[in-house]
Design an enzyme around this catalytic site. Structure first.
Site, short mmCIF file in Angstrom:
data_model
loop_
_atom_site.label_atom_id
_atom_site.label_comp_id
_atom_site.label_asym_id
_atom_site.label_seq_id
_atom_site.Cartn_x
_atom_site.Cartn_y
_atom_site.Cartn_z
CG ASP A 65 -0.74 -5.60 6.60
OD1 ASP A 65 -0.45 -4.38 6.50
OD2 ASP A 65 -1.67 -6.01 7.32
CG ASN A 92 2.61 4.77 -3.71
OD1 ASN A 92 2.21 5.91 -3.92
ND2 ASN A 92 1.79 3.72 -3.79
CE1 TYR A 154 -2.11 10.80 3.94
CE2 TYR A 154 -2.18 13.14 3.39
CZ TYR A 154 -1.96 11.83 3.02
OH TYR A 154 -1.58 11.54 1.73
CE LYS A 158 1.49 10.66 3.07
NZ LYS A 158 2.22 9.55 2.41
CB THR A 189 -5.16 7.60 -7.02
OG1 THR A 189 -5.36 8.14 -5.71
CG2 THR A 189 -4.05 8.36 -7.73
#
Length: 258
Positions: A65, A92, A154, A158, A189
């Protein structure tokens, strides 16, 4: 042609689904041995067996994890093993939070930040020790075109990956280590399904296939590019977003799934 005896090893996080699974598949196709990292031990084992069968490489499983200190430490320990060097690191693993920042549970925001910023930082630091000593290595941080927009924490996380990767590539490329932030847009995905996002918020032409994102990302990393934005359409999207007012650069709303 790479043979089993002289093949290098690649470690991929979030390796059982989406872009992570595709990175693992394409790296196996290139002849790399693999270390597959994710939380789900059963899915890891199934993925490893399929990759070994289909590509005649070896695939090691490492259940961890990556929002947990112990899980990250296990991966760092594997990256630091001088007897089993890792030549390629693909950061990833990622999650998304659908609701606005103020509505999210603070623990969820902490895990989000941990997974997207602190964990890649720690894994990159560990991998670089051996790579720089050997004078060769490749690191790919899976970021997002959201890094160039205004999409809450987010985008902020990023954007860190993009800035770090661009700097690291400049700092280490002449020492044999290439670092690339791969910045896909909307990609088919499990990612958006897991966060409960309504996929109709983005038009069909914006959706990409995982195999193309990974293929272009690996190629750009091989070329020594610090940032990879797959497809001409998303290169244009990013170029336009840089000159748009901040409100317009925020993109479509993240509506819950129907």
């Amino acid at each position: 042609m790479t043979t089993l005896a002289n093949a290098t090893t690649a470690l991929v996080t979030g390796a059982t689904a989406g872009l992570g699974a595709e990175f693992a598949r394409q790296l196996a196709e290139e002849g790399h041995h693999l270390i597959l990292v994710s939380r789900d031990a059963d899915r890891l084992q199934a993925a490893a067996e399929a990759l070994e069968r289909d590509y005649s490489i070896t695939a090691e499983v490492l259940p961890a994890d990556l929002t947990d200190d112990g899980g990250v430490a296990a991966v760092v320990e594997r990256l630091n093993d001088p007897a089993r060097p890792v030549e390629v690191l693909v950061n990833n693993a990622g999650i998304g939070l659908l609701r606005p920042f103020e509505q999210n549970d603070l623990d969820d925001e902490r895990k989000h930040l941990r997974l997207h910023v602190q964990t890649p930082l720690e894994l990159c630091h560990a991998a670089l020790q051996g790579m720089l000593a050997r004078g060769s290595g490749r690191i790919i941080n899976v970021a997002s075109v959201a890094a160039f927009a205004n999409r809450g924490t987010y985008s902020a996380a990023k954007a860190w990956q993009v800035t770090f990767s661009r700097w690291a590539n400049l700092a280490y490329k002449d020492r044999g280590v290439k670092v690339t932030a791969v910045c896909p847009g909307f990609t088919h995905t499990e990612f958006h399904d897991r966060m409960g996002m309504d996929k109709t918020v983005a038009p069909r032409w914006l959706w990409l296939q995982a195999d193309r994102v990974v293929r272009e990302g690996l190629a750009d990393n091989t070329k020594g590019k610090g940032v990879s934005i797959p497809t001409k359409r998303y290169k244009l999207v990013v170029a336009v977003s840089r000159i748009l007012p901040a409100k317009l650069a925020s993109g479509p709303p993240k509506r819950p799934a129907k």
